[in-house]
Design a protein around this motif. Structure first.
Motif, PDB file in Angstrom:
ATOM      1  N   UNK A  81     -32.971  17.962 -12.502  1.00 56.22           N
ATOM      2  CA  UNK A  81     -33.334  17.353 -11.214  1.00 56.22           C
ATOM      3  C   UNK A  81     -33.034  15.858 -11.243  1.00 56.22           C
ATOM      4  N   UNK A  89     -30.755  14.449 -13.014  1.00 55.60           N
ATOM      5  CA  UNK A  89     -29.300  14.316 -12.932  1.00 55.60           C
ATOM      6  C   UNK A  89     -28.837  14.437 -11.486  1.00 55.60           C
ATOM      7  N   UNK A  90     -29.440  15.387 -10.758  1.00 56.27           N
ATOM      8  CA  UNK A  90     -29.074  15.575  -9.360  1.00 56.27           C
ATOM      9  C   UNK A  90     -29.403  14.331  -8.552  1.00 56.27           C
ATOM     10  N   UNK A 110     -26.812  11.774  -9.261  1.00 58.35           N
ATOM     11  CA  UNK A 110     -25.552  12.116  -8.606  1.00 58.35           C
ATOM     12  C   UNK A 110     -25.640  11.845  -7.110  1.00 58.35           C
ATOM     13  N   UNK A 149     -25.387  17.707 -21.278  1.00 57.57           N
ATOM     14  CA  UNK A 149     -25.546  16.899 -20.072  1.00 57.57           C
ATOM     15  C   UNK A 149     -24.228  16.800 -19.297  1.00 57.57           C
ATOM     16  N   UNK A 179     -23.322  18.192 -15.592  1.00 59.11           N
ATOM     17  CA  UNK A 179     -22.825  17.307 -14.551  1.00 59.11           C
ATOM     18  C   UNK A 179     -21.579  17.909 -13.903  1.00 59.11           C
ATOM     19  N   UNK A 217     -22.613  20.824 -11.714  1.00 57.55           N
ATOM     20  CA  UNK A 217     -23.299  20.417 -10.484  1.00 57.55           C
ATOM     21  C   UNK A 217     -22.338  19.748  -9.507  1.00 57.55           C
ATOM     22  N   UNK A 218     -21.400  18.996 -10.057  1.00 60.39           N
ATOM     23  CA  UNK A 218     -20.432  18.348  -9.171  1.00 60.39           C
ATOM     24  C   UNK A 218     -19.626  19.400  -8.419  1.00 60.39           C
ATOM     25  N   UNK A 245     -28.471  22.464  -4.504  1.00 61.32           N
ATOM     26  CA  UNK A 245     -28.546  22.874  -5.929  1.00 61.32           C
ATOM     27  C   UNK A 245     -29.987  22.814  -6.397  1.00 61.32           C
ATOM     28  N   UNK A 246     -30.704  21.863  -5.827  1.00 64.09           N
ATOM     29  CA  UNK A 246     -32.111  21.707  -6.210  1.00 64.09           C
ATOM     30  C   UNK A 246     -32.864  23.021  -6.055  1.00 64.09           C
ATOM     31  N   UNK A 267     -32.184  25.114  -9.058  1.00 65.28           N
ATOM     32  CA  UNK A 267     -32.783  24.628 -10.299  1.00 65.28           C
ATOM     33  C   UNK A 267     -34.300  24.809 -10.260  1.00 65.28           C
TER      34      UNK A 267
END
Lengths: 347, 180
Positions: free
Chosen positions: A268, A270-271, A274, B6, B10, B13-14, B24-25, B28
């Motif tokens: 979270x 990281x999100x 971003x 990590x 990333x 997620x990108x 995306x949240x 997760x």
């Protein structure tokens, strides 16, 4: 009474004396084998199993051990003795029983690269004489090393080769060449050691070369990066830089089943990062929006025009007239009228 | 099987955010249990904690698939989505494209969507935006990348490509042996 007691006492004293004497003399059927150098005694006598059973085991063993030790010590005192600072010491002879060594014998040194090559080619070592005749000094001197015969480094003059640069220092050149040979030899020595111990040779990537390959360059970069005072801990890496290979660092991963909530929290986080890095104003989006608005306006204008055009067509007059009318329309509140027209159609 | 590093997270997620944005949240942080991403043979699988724990009983070489495969990391460590991820992309998709019934088959055979087959498109779609492709009956068919913005779509000729094909449900049959 008194005489009797005296006799008894004497007898007792005699007995005690005998006991004492007996204590240092041990009778055995077979003589013990001694190796005084190792302080070793071997008792070959049979052990009476009946004695062993009848007596207490501990006592039997203790008395046997005591007797044998007594014999060993008797044997020691047969050796020549001397006095060292109030203590009497016996000089032990050389041990007669060879003891096996504790560790296995060392392995022979693995052959160096040159030795391997020489064996392959059948090159054999030729012994040269240690001393050679020095013409200038008129004496025998060692072939190598300090004060060697025919020492060319002691020359006071050096010839400049025809092909060489005349401004080049030939003496410096020779010294440099020698230093490089020494360094190379040392490096080869280390390589031989490393190969013998089956470990990677450190810093192979930095041997001077006329043309470095891509891999060698990469290795040189990684070495250079770690060659700071902090061992490269604060060195930034380039955006698309690859991780250096063979640095001895192992990849390390999180456990498969670990702290799930922590993992989720990290993701979270990281999100969030971003998301925050996204530009607030998306230029293409903004341009698109502008374009869409333009489109809409144009469409609206065309719509109005079209209506007017129809009217114009009806009247059979060119559009110029419609244009004139268009100017007047907004004042007349036409949009409302248009809507009314549209609605019935929809229903 | 292991958790993503990590950097891998990333990258993943990108790529996902191109299709579902900040949704995306929701993948997760789910209210109905703990779900996680795991890497196995370069493939990313999305599964619940329960399934993960069951899967640990299988050795690495015997485990073919677990949970839902989202895609795989290429050898240059880029991430490529697989059609199997569609179940999770479609409900959260931000930009959608609907294809006409006539063009459905063409798309399902792995072709790009042409302007002539375009039924509807979400307003404001930018160029090269990840989009999920639906049939006119709102059945998700696959996903791709918008070749043109919504604005441009209106103007281009009918034979020009508007959505680049990336994956479609036809792959379940075409690539049956490699999809996990």
């Amino acid at each position: 009474m008194a005489a009797c007691s005296v006799e008894e006492l004497l007898a007792k004293a005699e007995q005690e004396e005998a006991e004492k004497l007996k204590s240092i003399t041990v009778l055995k059927e077979l003589e013990l084998d001694f190796d005084i150098g190792n302080l070793l005694a071997c008792d070959k006598n049979r052990i009476e199993s009946r004695d062993f059973r009848e007596q207490k085991k501990e006592d039997f063993l203790r008395s046997l051990a005591r007797d044998n030790t007594q014999l060993l010590i008797n044997e020691i005192w047969k050796q020549p003795t001397e006095r060292v600072e109030e203590a009497i010491v016996a000089k032990l002879p050389e041990p007669t029983i060879p003891l096996p060594r504790e560790k296995p014998p060392p392995k022979p040194r693995p052959p160096t690269r040159w030795e391997q090559f020489a064996k392959l080619k059948g090159i054999q070592k030729k012994k040269k004489t240690n001393l050679v005749w020095d013409e200038t000094a008129k004496e025998w001197r060692r072939r190598w090393g300090y004060k060697r015969a025919n020492d060319n480094t002691k020359d006071w003059m050096a010839e400049v080769p025809e092909t060489a640069d005349p401004n080049e220092d030939q003496f410096a050149k020779r010294i440099k060449a020698k230093k490089e040979r020494v360094a190379k030899n040392e490096f080869n020595r280390l390589k031989n050691i490393a190969r013998a111990q089956k470990v990677k040779v450190p810093g192979v990537g930095l041997t001077p070369k006329t043309k470095q390959s891509k891999d060698e360059l990469g290795r040189a970069v990684s070495v250079a990066k770690t060659s700071t005072a902090s061992m490269g801990r604060f060195q930034d890496s380039l955006p698309k830089e690859k991780r250096a290979k063979n640095t001895g660092k192992k990849r390390k991963f999180e456990p498969l089943i670990g702290d799930f909530s922590n993992e989720r929290q990290k993701q979270l986080e990281l999100l969030k990062v971003m998301d925050s890095k996204k530009p607030k104003l998306d230029i293409t989006k903004a341009v698109n929006k502008q374009m869409r608005e333009d489109d809409r306006e144009e469409a609206a204008a065309r719509h109005k025009k079209g209506k007017k055009g129809r009217q114009g067509n009806m009247s059979g007059k060119p559009r110029g007239k419609g244009g004139k009318g268009k100017g007047g329309r907004p004042a007349g509140g036409r949009p409302g009228g248009g809507k009314k027209k549209g609605k019935p159609g929809k229903h | 099987m292991r958790p993503l590093t990590e950097e891998e997270t990333k990258t993943l997620f990108e790529k996902l955010s191109k299709y579902i944005g900040e949704n995306i949240k929701l993948l997760v942080d789910r209210p109905d249990g703990t779900y996680c991403f795991r890497l196995h043979k370069d493939r990313v699988y999305y599964m619940s904690e329960k399934i993960l724990k069951l899967a640990t009983h299988f050795s690495r070489d015997k485990l073919v698939s677990v949970g839902t495969c989202f895609g795989k990391f290429t050898k240059t460590s880029k991430f490529r989505l697989h059609i199997t991820a569609l179940d999770f992309l479609a409900p959260y998709a931000k930009y959608k494209v609907w294809v006409k019934p006539g063009a459905e088959q063409s798309f399902l055979y792995g072709n790009h969507v042409l302007k002539s087959g375009l039924g509807r498109i979400t307003e404001n779609t930018a160029q090269y935006q990840g989009v999920v492709v639906y049939s006119m009956a709102d059945v998700p068919l696959g996903f791709g990348v918008a070749a043109k913005t919504t604005q441009e779509c209106r103007r281009v000729d009918p034979m020009s490509i508007v959505v680049f094909h990336q994956a479609d449900v036809g792959e379940f049959i075409r690539n049956e042996d490699t999809l996990t």
